[in-house]
Design a protein around this motif. Structure first.
Motif, PDB file in Angstrom:
ATOM      1  N   VAL A   1       0.866  -1.174   0.000  1.00 49.67           N
ATOM      2  CA  VAL A   1       0.000   0.000   0.000  1.00 49.67           C
ATOM      3  C   VAL A   1       0.907   1.229   0.000  1.00 49.67           C
ATOM      4  O   VAL A   1       1.740   1.390   0.894  1.00 49.67           O
ATOM      5  CB  VAL A   1      -0.935   0.024   1.222  1.00 49.67           C
ATOM      6  CG1 VAL A   1      -1.700   1.339   1.291  1.00 49.67           C
ATOM      7  CG2 VAL A   1      -1.909  -1.149   1.166  1.00 49.67           C
ATOM      8  N   GLU A   2       0.750   2.072  -1.019  1.00 48.21           N
ATOM      9  CA  GLU A   2       1.576   3.270  -1.137  1.00 48.21           C
ATOM     10  C   GLU A   2       0.757   4.506  -0.782  1.00 48.21           C
ATOM     11  O   GLU A   2      -0.451   4.557  -1.010  1.00 48.21           O
ATOM     12  CB  GLU A   2       2.120   3.401  -2.565  1.00 48.21           C
ATOM     13  CG  GLU A   2       3.045   2.270  -2.977  1.00 48.21           C
ATOM     14  CD  GLU A   2       3.682   2.523  -4.328  1.00 48.21           C
ATOM     15  OE1 GLU A   2       3.601   3.678  -4.814  1.00 48.21           O
ATOM     16  OE2 GLU A   2       4.262   1.574  -4.890  1.00 48.21           O
ATOM     17  N   PHE A   3       1.441   5.506  -0.233  1.00 52.40           N
ATOM     18  CA  PHE A   3       0.820   6.778   0.122  1.00 52.40           C
ATOM     19  C   PHE A   3       1.393   7.822  -0.830  1.00 52.40           C
ATOM     20  O   PHE A   3       2.453   8.403  -0.580  1.00 52.40           O
ATOM     21  CB  PHE A   3       1.094   7.118   1.582  1.00 52.40           C
ATOM     22  CG  PHE A   3       0.542   6.092   2.538  1.00 52.40           C
ATOM     23  CD1 PHE A   3      -0.730   6.230   3.063  1.00 52.40           C
ATOM     24  CD2 PHE A   3       1.294   4.970   2.879  1.00 52.40           C
ATOM     25  CE1 PHE A   3      -1.242   5.277   3.920  1.00 52.40           C
ATOM     26  CE2 PHE A   3       0.788   4.014   3.736  1.00 52.40           C
ATOM     27  CZ  PHE A   3      -0.501   4.162   4.259  1.00 52.40           C
ATOM     28  N   VAL A   4       0.689   8.012  -1.922  1.00 49.18           N
ATOM     29  CA  VAL A   4       1.167   8.858  -3.008  1.00 49.18           C
ATOM     30  C   VAL A   4       1.305  10.301  -2.520  1.00 49.18           C
ATOM     31  O   VAL A   4       0.380  10.871  -1.937  1.00 49.18           O
ATOM     32  CB  VAL A   4       0.209   8.792  -4.210  1.00 49.18           C
ATOM     33  CG1 VAL A   4       0.706   9.704  -5.330  1.00 49.18           C
ATOM     34  CG2 VAL A   4       0.088   7.351  -4.696  1.00 49.18           C
ATOM     35  N   GLY A   5       2.465  10.888  -2.771  1.00 44.48           N
ATOM     36  CA  GLY A   5       2.707  12.278  -2.399  1.00 44.48           C
ATOM     37  C   GLY A   5       3.226  12.469  -0.985  1.00 44.48           C
ATOM     38  O   GLY A   5       3.610  13.581  -0.610  1.00 44.48           O
ATOM     39  N   LEU A   6       3.262  11.415  -0.188  1.00 43.00           N
ATOM     40  CA  LEU A   6       3.704  11.556   1.200  1.00 43.00           C
ATOM     41  C   LEU A   6       5.166  11.978   1.284  1.00 43.00           C
ATOM     42  O   LEU A   6       5.560  12.699   2.205  1.00 43.00           O
ATOM     43  CB  LEU A   6       3.504  10.226   1.948  1.00 43.00           C
ATOM     44  CG  LEU A   6       3.774  10.251   3.455  1.00 43.00           C
ATOM     45  CD1 LEU A   6       2.741  11.114   4.169  1.00 43.00           C
ATOM     46  CD2 LEU A   6       3.764   8.834   4.039  1.00 43.00           C
ATOM     47  N   GLN A   7       5.967  11.554   0.312  1.00 45.21           N
ATOM     48  CA  GLN A   7       7.394  11.871   0.334  1.00 45.21           C
ATOM     49  C   GLN A   7       7.664  13.368   0.210  1.00 45.21           C
ATOM     50  O   GLN A   7       8.753  13.840   0.534  1.00 45.21           O
ATOM     51  CB  GLN A   7       8.133  11.121  -0.781  1.00 45.21           C
ATOM     52  CG  GLN A   7       7.734  11.543  -2.183  1.00 45.21           C
ATOM     53  CD  GLN A   7       6.538  10.790  -2.707  1.00 45.21           C
ATOM     54  OE1 GLN A   7       5.810  10.159  -1.948  1.00 45.21           O
ATOM     55  NE2 GLN A   7       6.344  10.833  -4.029  1.00 45.21           N
ATOM     56  N   ALA A   8       6.685  14.125  -0.236  1.00 48.20           N
ATOM     57  CA  ALA A   8       6.855  15.569  -0.384  1.00 48.20           C
ATOM     58  C   ALA A   8       6.347  16.338   0.836  1.00 48.20           C
ATOM     59  O   ALA A   8       6.269  17.559   0.807  1.00 48.20           O
ATOM     60  CB  ALA A   8       6.109  16.049  -1.631  1.00 48.20           C
ATOM     61  N   THR A   9       6.023  15.632   1.905  1.00 47.73           N
ATOM     62  CA  THR A   9       5.481  16.261   3.111  1.00 47.73           C
ATOM     63  C   THR A   9       6.368  15.931   4.311  1.00 47.73           C
ATOM     64  O   THR A   9       7.387  15.248   4.189  1.00 47.73           O
ATOM     65  CB  THR A   9       4.056  15.756   3.396  1.00 47.73           C
ATOM     66  OG1 THR A   9       4.104  14.391   3.860  1.00 47.73           O
ATOM     67  CG2 THR A   9       3.198  15.815   2.143  1.00 47.73           C
ATOM     68  N   ILE A  10       5.944  16.417   5.484  1.00 49.37           N
ATOM     69  CA  ILE A  10       6.593  16.045   6.749  1.00 49.37           C
ATOM     70  C   ILE A  10       5.579  15.294   7.616  1.00 49.37           C
ATOM     71  O   ILE A  10       5.668  15.302   8.842  1.00 49.37           O
ATOM     72  CB  ILE A  10       7.132  17.281   7.489  1.00 49.37           C
ATOM     73  CG1 ILE A  10       6.001  18.295   7.752  1.00 49.37           C
ATOM     74  CG2 ILE A  10       8.253  17.932   6.724  1.00 49.37           C
ATOM     75  CD1 ILE A  10       6.409  19.434   8.670  1.00 49.37           C
ATOM     76  N   THR A  11       4.634  14.635   6.970  1.00 50.13           N
ATOM     77  CA  THR A  11       3.528  13.974   7.654  1.00 50.13           C
ATOM     78  C   THR A  11       3.817  12.490   7.849  1.00 50.13           C
ATOM     79  O   THR A  11       4.302  11.825   6.931  1.00 50.13           O
ATOM     80  CB  THR A  11       2.224  14.139   6.850  1.00 50.13           C
ATOM     81  OG1 THR A  11       1.963  15.529   6.668  1.00 50.13           O
ATOM     82  CG2 THR A  11       1.052  13.499   7.582  1.00 50.13           C
ATOM     83  N   ASP A  12       3.517  11.975   9.033  1.00 54.10           N
ATOM     84  CA  ASP A  12       3.607  10.547   9.301  1.00 54.10           C
ATOM     85  C   ASP A  12       2.214   9.924   9.199  1.00 54.10           C
ATOM     86  O   ASP A  12       1.201  10.591   9.421  1.00 54.10           O
ATOM     87  CB  ASP A  12       4.170  10.281  10.697  1.00 54.10           C
ATOM     88  CG  ASP A  12       5.604  10.738  10.837  1.00 54.10           C
ATOM     89  OD1 ASP A  12       6.321  10.701   9.825  1.00 54.10           O
ATOM     90  OD2 ASP A  12       5.992  11.135  11.938  1.00 54.10           O
TER      91      ASP A  12
END
Length: 267
Positions: free
Chosen positions: A29-40
């Protein structure tokens, strides 16, 4: 549709994903766009055998593979790392600890002062996370800023060779303000949206992470101070007072800013 919950310092979004009869084994399961945030992202997986696995997903690796077996150790690590991140990103908490270091006059008093702060914020972190006491975020943040501002003049008194109750008994002040800071730490844990059954374990590991981050910060400041003394650098008067200026100015700015936010929210 996700369920959203507004917290004073964050937005918690909860999604429930149901699978077909083939299960999750071997899937990602991937979280698209998460790598561009500081969100866990906190992921809880309820398996058919009744076990529950908890994993924290970070922007550096925005996916979860379900082929690997998750263990309680992985969950403990996730909460521990979250505690470290919370204290290291909590500039106001670190600045309060930074100010304390400059009014303590002996190693034994330093141990007492840091221990008092730790005990105090551990107490309020626990009661707030368990839901026993709820403190409004805006007034709390304003008082935390005021606690930082309070230390600025005390550092000046130490530099001038003066004394005060705070300088003589810094552990008392550390404990009193530590109770307030503990409520601030609690927001980092409650923002994860933990189910009631997970709270005691998560609370323990998160608190240990906070303490590890705090001790690392204190150790770094002490090492830098010792290094300056060992090479016998004589700092100009303005630089000697720099810690007091930094603590006082930032404390004053945050106090005014947070009181304004509090009054604006009440209007």
């Amino acid at each position: 549709m996700p369920a959203e919950r507004d917290l004073p310092d964050s937005l918690v979004e909860t999604r429930v994903i149901e699978t077909d009869g083939n299960g999750l084994a071997g899937k990602r399961v991937e979280f698209v766009g998460l790598q561009a945030t500081i969100t866990d992202v906190l992921v809880r997986v309820h398996l058919q055998d009744g076990t529950v696995e908890t994993t924290m997903i970070h922007p550096s690796q925005p996916w979860i593979d379900f082929a690997a077996t998750r263990s309680p150790l992985a969950a403990a690590r996730a909460y521990f790392v979250s505690g470290i991140q919370h204290i290291l990103l909590g500039i106001d908490h670190l600045l309060f600890v930074f100010g304390l270091l400059f009014i303590v006059r002996s190693r034994w008093m330093l141990v007492k002062t840091i221990t008092a702060f730790t005990v105090a914020h551990s107490i309020t972190l626990a009661v707030a996370t368990l839901g026993e006491i709820a403190v409004p975020a805006l007034p709390l943040n304003a008082v935390i800023a005021l606690s930082i501002l309070f230390l600025g003049p005390e550092i000046i008194r130490v530099w001038r060779g003066q004394t005060s109750f705070t300088i003589r008994h810094p552990w008392v002040v550390s404990f009193a303000f530590g109770l307030l800071h503990g409520f601030g730490f609690a927001s980092g844990l409650t923002a994860l949206g933990l189910p009631q059954g997970d709270i005691p374990f998560a609370l323990l590991m998160f608190n240990l992470g906070v303490e590890a981050g705090q001790l690392a910060f204190v150790g770094l400041i002490l090492l830098l101070t010792a290094a300056l003394k060992s090479i016998e650098i004589r700092l100009p008067r303005g630089l000697q007072l720099m810690p007091a200026y930094v603590v006082g100015i930032l404390g004053a700015y945050w106090t005014i800013d947070r009181i304004a936010a509090m009054l604006g929210g009440a209007a």
